[in-house]
Design a protein around this motif. Structure first.
Motif, PDB file in Angstrom:
ATOM      1  N   GLN A  68      42.188  33.833  44.045  1.00  0.00           N
ATOM      2  CA  GLN A  68      41.639  35.181  43.799  1.00  0.00           C
ATOM      3  C   GLN A  68      42.754  36.174  43.494  1.00  0.00           C
ATOM      4  OE1 GLN A  68      38.635  36.796  46.666  1.00  0.00           O
ATOM      5  NE2 GLN A  68      39.011  34.842  47.674  1.00  0.00           N
ATOM      6  N   ASN A  69      43.774  36.179  44.349  1.00  0.00           N
ATOM      7  CA  ASN A  69      44.865  37.148  44.201  1.00  0.00           C
ATOM      8  C   ASN A  69      45.641  36.952  42.903  1.00  0.00           C
ATOM      9  OD1 ASN A  69      44.195  38.355  46.629  1.00  0.00           O
ATOM     10  ND2 ASN A  69      45.569  37.065  47.805  1.00  0.00           N
ATOM     11  N   SER A  70      45.900  35.704  42.543  1.00  0.00           N
ATOM     12  CA  SER A  70      46.658  35.466  41.309  1.00  0.00           C
ATOM     13  C   SER A  70      45.831  35.830  40.076  1.00  0.00           C
ATOM     14  CB  SER A  70      47.153  34.026  41.239  1.00  0.00           C
ATOM     15  OG  SER A  70      46.085  33.098  41.287  1.00  0.00           O
ATOM     16  N   LEU A  71      44.529  35.637  40.132  1.00  0.00           N
ATOM     17  CA  LEU A  71      43.668  35.995  38.997  1.00  0.00           C
ATOM     18  C   LEU A  71      43.558  37.509  38.827  1.00  0.00           C
ATOM     19  CD1 LEU A  71      40.794  33.410  39.369  1.00  0.00           C
ATOM     20  CD2 LEU A  71      42.319  33.657  37.415  1.00  0.00           C
ATOM     21  N   LYS A  72      43.545  38.232  39.920  1.00  0.00           N
ATOM     22  CA  LYS A  72      43.420  39.692  39.855  1.00  0.00           C
ATOM     23  C   LYS A  72      44.591  40.328  39.115  1.00  0.00           C
ATOM     24  CE  LYS A  72      40.679  40.189  44.037  1.00  0.00           C
ATOM     25  NZ  LYS A  72      40.668  40.589  45.446  1.00  0.00           N
ATOM     26  N   ASN A  73      45.769  39.709  39.192  1.00  0.00           N
ATOM     27  CA  ASN A  73      46.970  40.267  38.568  1.00  0.00           C
ATOM     28  C   ASN A  73      47.167  39.835  37.120  1.00  0.00           C
ATOM     29  OD1 ASN A  73      47.705  41.531  40.982  1.00  0.00           O
ATOM     30  ND2 ASN A  73      48.652  39.664  41.729  1.00  0.00           N
ATOM     31  N   PHE A  74      46.356  38.907  36.630  1.00  0.00           N
ATOM     32  CA  PHE A  74      46.545  38.355  35.289  1.00  0.00           C
ATOM     33  C   PHE A  74      45.896  39.238  34.233  1.00  0.00           C
ATOM     34  CE2 PHE A  74      45.531  35.494  31.751  1.00  0.00           C
ATOM     35  CZ  PHE A  74      46.778  34.949  31.513  1.00  0.00           C
ATOM     36  N   ARG A  75      46.636  39.488  33.149  1.00  0.00           N
ATOM     37  CA  ARG A  75      46.122  40.275  32.017  1.00  0.00           C
ATOM     38  C   ARG A  75      46.072  39.381  30.792  1.00  0.00           C
ATOM     39  NH1 ARG A  75      44.508  42.570  35.527  1.00  0.00           N
ATOM     40  NH2 ARG A  75      45.324  44.389  36.539  1.00  0.00           N
ATOM     41  N   PHE A  76      44.941  39.413  30.104  1.00  0.00           N
ATOM     42  CA  PHE A  76      44.777  38.612  28.894  1.00  0.00           C
ATOM     43  C   PHE A  76      45.494  39.276  27.733  1.00  0.00           C
ATOM     44  CE2 PHE A  76      41.066  37.634  31.510  1.00  0.00           C
ATOM     45  CZ  PHE A  76      41.188  36.265  31.582  1.00  0.00           C
ATOM     46  N   LYS A  77      46.014  38.462  26.828  1.00  0.00           N
ATOM     47  CA  LYS A  77      46.744  38.948  25.650  1.00  0.00           C
ATOM     48  C   LYS A  77      46.156  38.327  24.393  1.00  0.00           C
ATOM     49  CE  LYS A  77      50.149  40.901  28.043  1.00  0.00           C
ATOM     50  NZ  LYS A  77      50.232  42.281  28.241  1.00  0.00           N
ATOM     51  N   LYS A  78      46.354  39.014  23.274  1.00  0.00           N
ATOM     52  CA  LYS A  78      46.007  38.503  21.944  1.00  0.00           C
ATOM     53  C   LYS A  78      44.549  38.080  21.822  1.00  0.00           C
ATOM     54  CE  LYS A  78      50.714  36.934  21.198  1.00  0.00           C
ATOM     55  NZ  LYS A  78      51.589  35.804  20.999  1.00  0.00           N
ATOM     56  N   LEU A  79      43.639  38.905  22.334  1.00  0.00           N
ATOM     57  CA  LEU A  79      42.222  38.627  22.215  1.00  0.00           C
ATOM     58  C   LEU A  79      41.532  39.800  21.532  1.00  0.00           C
ATOM     59  CD1 LEU A  79      41.429  37.297  25.813  1.00  0.00           C
ATOM     60  CD2 LEU A  79      41.834  35.947  23.765  1.00  0.00           C
ATOM     61  N   SER A  80      40.467  39.516  20.820  1.00  0.00           N
ATOM     62  CA  SER A  80      39.656  40.602  20.261  1.00  0.00           C
ATOM     63  C   SER A  80      38.939  41.281  21.423  1.00  0.00           C
ATOM     64  CB  SER A  80      38.638  40.046  19.263  1.00  0.00           C
ATOM     65  OG  SER A  80      37.658  39.282  19.961  1.00  0.00           O
ATOM     66  N   LEU A  81      38.350  42.408  21.165  1.00  0.00           N
ATOM     67  CA  LEU A  81      37.644  43.149  22.214  1.00  0.00           C
ATOM     68  C   LEU A  81      36.519  42.301  22.801  1.00  0.00           C
ATOM     69  CD1 LEU A  81      37.309  45.734  23.820  1.00  0.00           C
ATOM     70  CD2 LEU A  81      35.856  46.611  21.989  1.00  0.00           C
ATOM     71  N   GLU A  82      35.795  41.619  21.950  1.00  0.00           N
ATOM     72  CA  GLU A  82      34.697  40.768  22.410  1.00  0.00           C
ATOM     73  C   GLU A  82      35.221  39.616  23.271  1.00  0.00           C
ATOM     74  OE1 GLU A  82      31.512  37.737  20.394  1.00  0.00           O
ATOM     75  OE2 GLU A  82      31.837  39.656  19.369  1.00  0.00           O
ATOM     76  N   GLN A  83      36.298  38.978  22.824  1.00  0.00           N
ATOM     77  CA  GLN A  83      36.904  37.887  23.591  1.00  0.00           C
ATOM     78  C   GLN A  83      37.455  38.395  24.916  1.00  0.00           C
ATOM     79  OE1 GLN A  83      39.742  36.776  20.583  1.00  0.00           O
ATOM     80  NE2 GLN A  83      38.629  34.900  20.062  1.00  0.00           N
ATOM     81  N   MET A  84      38.053  39.587  24.882  1.00  0.00           N
ATOM     82  CA  MET A  84      38.614  40.197  26.097  1.00  0.00           C
ATOM     83  C   MET A  84      37.511  40.448  27.129  1.00  0.00           C
ATOM     84  SD  MET A  84      41.506  41.447  27.426  1.00  0.00           S
ATOM     85  CE  MET A  84      42.560  41.913  26.089  1.00  0.00           C
ATOM     86  N   ASN A  85      36.387  40.995  26.656  1.00  0.00           N
ATOM     87  CA  ASN A  85      35.267  41.274  27.565  1.00  0.00           C
ATOM     88  C   ASN A  85      34.716  39.983  28.168  1.00  0.00           C
ATOM     89  OD1 ASN A  85      35.432  44.031  27.170  1.00  0.00           O
ATOM     90  ND2 ASN A  85      33.917  44.051  25.536  1.00  0.00           N
ATOM     91  N   GLU A  86      34.586  38.952  27.345  1.00  0.00           N
ATOM     92  CA  GLU A  86      34.072  37.667  27.823  1.00  0.00           C
ATOM     93  C   GLU A  86      35.038  37.029  28.823  1.00  0.00           C
ATOM     94  OE1 GLU A  86      31.293  34.944  28.462  1.00  0.00           O
ATOM     95  OE2 GLU A  86      31.002  36.666  27.138  1.00  0.00           O
ATOM     96  N   ALA A  87      36.330  37.065  28.517  1.00  0.00           N
ATOM     97  CA  ALA A  87      37.339  36.499  29.423  1.00  0.00           C
ATOM     98  C   ALA A  87      37.375  37.263  30.745  1.00  0.00           C
ATOM     99  CB  ALA A  87      38.713  36.515  28.753  1.00  0.00           C
ATOM    100  N   ALA A  88      37.282  38.583  30.679  1.00  0.00           N
ATOM    101  CA  ALA A  88      37.294  39.399  31.900  1.00  0.00           C
ATOM    102  C   ALA A  88      36.060  39.105  32.753  1.00  0.00           C
ATOM    103  CB  ALA A  88      37.371  40.875  31.541  1.00  0.00           C
ATOM    104  N   LYS A  89      34.923  38.922  32.104  1.00  0.00           N
ATOM    105  CA  LYS A  89      33.678  38.605  32.814  1.00  0.00           C
ATOM    106  C   LYS A  89      33.805  37.247  33.515  1.00  0.00           C
ATOM    107  CE  LYS A  89      28.856  37.556  31.948  1.00  0.00           C
ATOM    108  NZ  LYS A  89      28.190  36.660  31.041  1.00  0.00           N
ATOM    109  N   THR A  90      34.329  36.265  32.800  1.00  0.00           N
ATOM    110  CA  THR A  90      34.491  34.927  33.373  1.00  0.00           C
ATOM    111  C   THR A  90      35.503  34.950  34.524  1.00  0.00           C
ATOM    112  OG1 THR A  90      33.935  33.927  31.253  1.00  0.00           O
ATOM    113  CG2 THR A  90      35.051  32.515  32.848  1.00  0.00           C
ATOM    114  N   ARG A  91      36.591  35.695  34.345  1.00  0.00           N
ATOM    115  CA  ARG A  91      37.585  35.811  35.431  1.00  0.00           C
ATOM    116  C   ARG A  91      36.933  36.418  36.670  1.00  0.00           C
ATOM    117  NH1 ARG A  91      42.562  39.427  34.355  1.00  0.00           N
ATOM    118  NH2 ARG A  91      40.882  40.910  34.085  1.00  0.00           N
ATOM    119  N   LYS A  92      36.119  37.429  36.481  1.00  0.00           N
ATOM    120  CA  LYS A  92      35.422  38.079  37.596  1.00  0.00           C
ATOM    121  C   LYS A  92      34.505  37.068  38.305  1.00  0.00           C
ATOM    122  CE  LYS A  92      33.994  42.716  37.773  1.00  0.00           C
ATOM    123  NZ  LYS A  92      33.261  43.842  37.206  1.00  0.00           N
TER     124      LYS A  92
END
Length: 173
Positions: A68-92
Motif C-alpha cells: 500500500q505504502n509503496s503504491l501511494k508514492n508511485f507516479r505514472f509517467k508517459k500516459l495519456s489523460l485517459e490512461q492516467m485516469n485508468e491507471a490511477a483507478k486501478t492503483r486505488k
C-alpha cells in the motif's frame, strides 16, 4: 539598443544552457529513483505472494501494508489523460485490496482477496516492472486463480500444501 538586445540574448542563452545542464544531471537520479520505486512495489507484491505460500498470515499483513505504502508514492509517467485516469483507478483498487488483506489474520480470506489483487496488479505490471525484472502471470488450472511471479517455476500461493507446483505460465513481461 543593440547592445541591450545582445546582453539579453546572451543571458537567455546562458540560462537555457544552465537549465539543460541541470536537467541532464538530475535526470539519471530521477530515473534511478523511479526504478527503485518500481522494484519496491514489485518486491512488496512478491513478498506478499511468498508469505501466502508459506501460510504466514502475519507476514502477509506486513507485506500488504508495505505494498500500500509503496503504491501511494508511485507516479505514472508517459500516459495519456485517459490512461492516467485508468491507471490511477486501478492503483486505488490495489491499495484498497491490500488494505482488505491487512484487515484479517485468516490466511484463507487473505488468499481470496489476493486473487483479485493479483488480477489488478497484472493490469499495471508493465508500469511497475523494473527494467531488470521479468514477471510472469501464472494460473492454477483447477481454480483459474492467477498470481504474478518473478520466476517461471510454479509455486501456487492458493494451495501450497496440496498443489504447490500446480499451475501454468499464461504470460510474461
Amino acid at each position: 539598443m543593440r547592445k541591450l538586445l545582445m546582453i539579453v540574448f546572451v543571458c537567455i542563452t546562458a540560462l537555457a544552457q544552465a537549465q539543460l545542464t541541470s536537467k541532464e544531471e538530475v535526470a539519471p537520479e530521477l530515473a534511478a529513483k523511479r526504478e527503485a520505486q518500481k522494484k519496491e512495489i514489485t518486491s512488496n507484491y512478491l513478498a506478499l505472494k511468498n508469505n501466502l505460500i508459506a501460510s504466514d498470515s502475519l507476514a502477509v499483513i506486513t507485506n500488504a501494508t508495505a505494498l500500500q505504502n509503496s503504491l501511494k508514492n508511485f507516479r505514472f509517467k508517459k500516459l495519456s489523460l485517459e490512461q492516467m485516469n485508468e491507471a490511477a483507478k486501478t492503483r486505488k483498487e490495489i491499495i484498497a485490496l491490500a488494505a482488505e488483506v491487512t484487515s484479517t489474520k485468516n490466511i484463507n480470506k487473505q488468499r481470496r482477496i489476493f486473487q483479485s489483487l493479483s488480477v489488478k496488479f497484472w493490469e499495471l505490471a508493465p508500469k511497475f516492472k523494473a527494467a531488470d525484472t521479468d514477471l510472469h502471470l501464472q494460473m492454477c488450472p483447477m481454480t483459474s486463480a492467477e498470481w504474478v511471479s518473478d520466476s517461471k517455476e510454479i509455486k501456487n500461493p492458493y494451495y501450497p500444501k496440496n498443489m504447490l507446483t500446480c499451475g501454468v505460465v499464461k504470460a510474461s513481461l
